[in-house]
Scaffold this active site. Structure first.
Site, PDB file in Angstrom:
ATOM      1  CE  LYS A 114       5.848   0.669 -10.340  1.00 18.37           C
ATOM      2  NZ  LYS A 114       5.309  -0.662 -10.229  1.00 18.37           N
ATOM      3  CE  LYS A 197       2.762   2.691  -3.446  1.00 19.35           C
ATOM      4  NZ  LYS A 197       1.986   1.993  -4.389  1.00 19.35           N
ATOM      5  CE  LYS A 200       4.887  -5.716  -3.588  1.00 23.42           C
ATOM      6  NZ  LYS A 200       4.111  -6.927  -3.646  1.00 23.42           N
TER       7      LYS A 200
END
Ligand code: TYM
Length: 332
Positions: A114, A197, A200
């Site tokens: 991230k 994957k 969200k």
């Protein structure tokens, strides 16, 4: 004999959970509550590591509770609660930060990914300390078992390391938990990008099956899933990641083995198979979505239920925190 304790958590970061959350983790939450002492936590504090808005956090926390109940989490069998209502999570989180090494925390792939994506300047300190708060979530409840998807494996390993380190320095304080990660379905992939994957925060909206989406939207997404070269329906993650992902999804929901699906659909072509997957998924999710929508009509019921869960959780959490402070030598 006392039941084994299970704990897991999910972030309220979107209006809907996705099929990866369900098949990788939440389905196991529902199963494990039958014969475990289960604590399930909506981890709203973890969700603050990215930019958010007050109205959204509230809405999504309640939507999370409604979806968990609609999926089968029962307040009679489980303790369902919101993390911010149990202050011991932050308190033990600090102790875990004091147990963890800076280098150890820097190796956590979620932070690395991230912070690479958004830049270290905009990554929050909370994103860096996130895994220590997660360790506290688990250890406060003396959990034996933590059902999660594959992407959480490293966090569970860190939790085990921190618990073991604390126990060996300060005396037996925490149960060392085991991850409960399925061999199949621990990583459900994006329908448009089957090597990544389902997520969200993923770029492709059309690759994510959301529990709260309408049956029509979800059927369309599955029928438009990216497939691979050739036309044989066969499980081969390397050569056929798209079809393998759809086989995993069908099998996890229908309960039919992958090999029986291969025999049934092997030579029928991708179109027929994708329609069958769409039917299985859509019919499975249809009543769940409706139950969640019905539950969301009664906000007071959900808020009260979460308060009850937090009251139970606080008793267990306070007991563990007290033990940890005592073993550390703080003056009571
Ligand atoms: P979160 O909120 O991202 O995801 C919730 C659960 O869903 C699983 N999952 C998947 N499984 C299979 N395939 C996928 N594509 C997929 N995407 C998500 C996740 O592995 C997870 O089990 N850090 C955690 C939340 C957390 C937690 C905890 C978990 C905080 N404290 C304590 C367990 C115990 C997270 O971000 O999950």
């Amino acid at each position: 004999m006392a039941k084994m304790r299970v704990l897991s958590g999910i972030q309220p970061t979107s209006d809907s959970f996705h099929l990866g959350n369900y098949l990788g983790a939440l389905k196991q939450w529902v199963e494990l509550q039958e014969d475990h002492d289960a604590f399930y936590c909506i981890v709203d504090l973890h969700a603050l590591t990215i930019e958010t808005e007050p109205a959204l956090i509230r809405k999504r926390t309640l939507a999370s509770a409604a979806q968990l109940m609609a999926l089968g989490i029962s307040s009679k069998k489980s303790t369902l609660f919101v993390q911010s209502q149990v202050p011991q999570h932050n308190q033990l989180g600090w102790l875990m930060e004091c147990m963890a090494g800076f280098g150890e925390a820097s190796r956590m792939t979620q932070f690395k990914d991230k912070s690479l994506k958004f830049g270290t300047d905009s990554a929050r300190v909370g994103l860096f300390t996130y895994p220590m708060l997660q360790a506290a979530d688990i250890l406060l409840y003396q959990a034996d078992c933590v059902p999660v998807g594959e992407d959480q494996r490293q966090h569970i390993e860190l939790t085990r390391d921190l618990a073991g380190r604390f126990n060996s320095r300060y005396g037996q304080t925490f149960t060392i938990p085991d991850g409960y990660i399925l061999k199949t379905a621990a990583k459900i992939n994006d329908l448009q990008e089957p090597s990544a994957k389902m997520s969200k925060s993923s770029g492709s909206e059309s690759g994510v099956i959301e529990i709260m989406d309408t049956p029509e939207v979800n059927a369309k997404k599955i029928k438009s899933a990216i497939t691979d070269a050739g036309n044989e329906v066969r499980f081969d993650e390397k050569e056929k990641p798209g079809i393998s992902n759809l086989l995993t999804i069908h099998s996890a929901i229908s309960g039919n083995s992958i090999s029986s699906l291969e025999s049934e659909f092997g030579d029928k072509g991708y179109g027929v198979f994708k329609s069958a997957v769409a039917d299985v998924v859509v019919e499975y999710l249809r009543p769940i979505r409706q139950r969640a929508l019905d539950l969301l009509e009664d906000e007071k019921f959900l808020v009260d239920l979460l308060h009850e869960g937090a009251a139970k959780a606080r008793i267990v959490a306070a007991h563990t925190l007290e033990k940890a402070y005592k073993n550390l030598g703080t003056v009571a």
